[in-house]
Design an enzyme around this catalytic site. Sequence first.
Site, PDB file in Angstrom:
ATOM      1  NE  ARG A  15       8.282  11.899  -5.742  1.00  0.00           N
ATOM      2  CZ  ARG A  15       9.103  10.871  -5.911  1.00  0.00           C
ATOM      3  NH1 ARG A  15       9.278  10.343  -7.107  1.00  0.00           N
ATOM      4  NH2 ARG A  15       9.742  10.352  -4.876  1.00  0.00           N
ATOM      5  CB  ALA A 422     -53.726  -7.513  -8.009  1.00  0.00           C
TER       6      ALA A 422
END
Length: 454
Positions: A15, A422
């Site tokens: 099952r 940056a």
Amino acid sequence: MRLGVVILAAGQGTRMKSDLPKVLHRIAGRPLLGHVVDCARALAAVEIVVVYGHGGERVREAFADQPDLRWVEQAEQLGTGHAVQQAMPALRESEQLLVLYGDVPLTRPETLQDLITATGHSGFGLLTVTLPDPTGYGRIVRNAGGCVQRIVEQKDATAEELAIDEVNTGILCAPRERLAGWLGGLSNSNAQGEYYLTDVIGMAVADGFDIQVRQPAAAVEAEGVNNRVQLAALERAHQRRVAERLMTAGVTLRDPARLDVRGRIEHGRDCEIDVNVLIEGEVRLGDRVRIGANCVLRDVEIGDDVEILDNCVLEQAKVGSASKVGPFARLRPGAELIGGAHIGNFVEIKKSVVGRGSKVNHLSYIGDTEIGAGVNIGAGTITCNYDGANKHKTIISDHAFIGSNTALVAPVTVGVNATIGAGSVIGKDAPDDKLTLTRAKQVSISWQRPTNKK
Ligand code: UD1
Ligand code: CA
């Protein structure tokens, strides 16, 4: 007392509608059979025999790390009595034998210990449960004096017997040698044509045994898994139990129904866990740790006063005390925050150390890197650690400041107190104390913006 355990696991599990043997389906990330074996070990069993059938090789392989388990094949499933009988030759040392089931994962060792204690060195013990709907189970037949006489299976029961609501869990404990004798006397002349283990109860009573009955604290301890609905129900029951244990031990759970623990969690005092958190493997939390909603923690160690904000995934990582991680951060294997670090949103850290008090707050990838103390990594900084063939290391020294959108092309070292402008692409070492930047000159040109041609 020397206890042996037989675990019946030969059932097909039709099952489940699965290619995987039933006892390898998982609860809390561990095979059903693993839970039962753990329970047998908690009872200090001197020998454990697993009776397997369907998919046996795969089941054995899954437990290759436990070489002391003994395996017995039951090629044809002729009944629970037949299954236990197959195991008998593999059992040699135990006085008392406990029968457990590979698909009944939530029986607590405490419950079984209680049964074993009641049974003593030579008695017969039976675990029963009283159910509002006993359909399908074997019924416990008692005499007028309340003593257990025998068990009758559903399919063999009279109308009167079917009304009995005390049922057999299947779990029993009996003297090994006596049990072997009774099993030898079983017959299969019953409604199912099977050798019923349950028939030994009547035999033991006939031999003068007084059956000791115990019941578990909750029926879920005796529940088996036959389909995936039951599997899910037992998963929830197990998780509820774990959640209650944590709360009892002092952890605040915002919703105990929305925590899943697939592994082990250790914790200090006053930890708080928000909703939808998944814990896997070995997880250790210090004191006053707060875990936000929707986090996954897999094999991690988290120090005191750490805050993991919502939606973080941490795996094989260490987070030192007073650090703050997330929301939406990912710490991959080998990530180690020494302490007081801030790791913000959309930051991925792999195999890297982040020194004390350092910050990587936004949109960064840090891999194979050593970051010193007091470093600030600007938004969008990427360590280019992979050249397509090999991984290389980046070293960012104490108090360095990395400007936003920097690419650090490894191998590369940024010096102490260095500043990176940056937008730089840093492929050579940046010295201590200096501003290093690679940047095209900004120019402004007068021009005419193109317009649409009609
Ligand atoms: C059995 C009991 C019943 C009890 C119920 C509890 C018997 C005869 N009946 O019934 O009294 O109320 O469990 O759930 O024992 N197995 C084998 N080999 C076999 C047969 C079974 O290993 O030949 C294993 C199965 O994998 C399963 C367990 O034994 O884990 C129980 O077998 P199952 O067929 O489900 O027994 P029930 O009919 O439910
Ligand atoms: Ca069953």
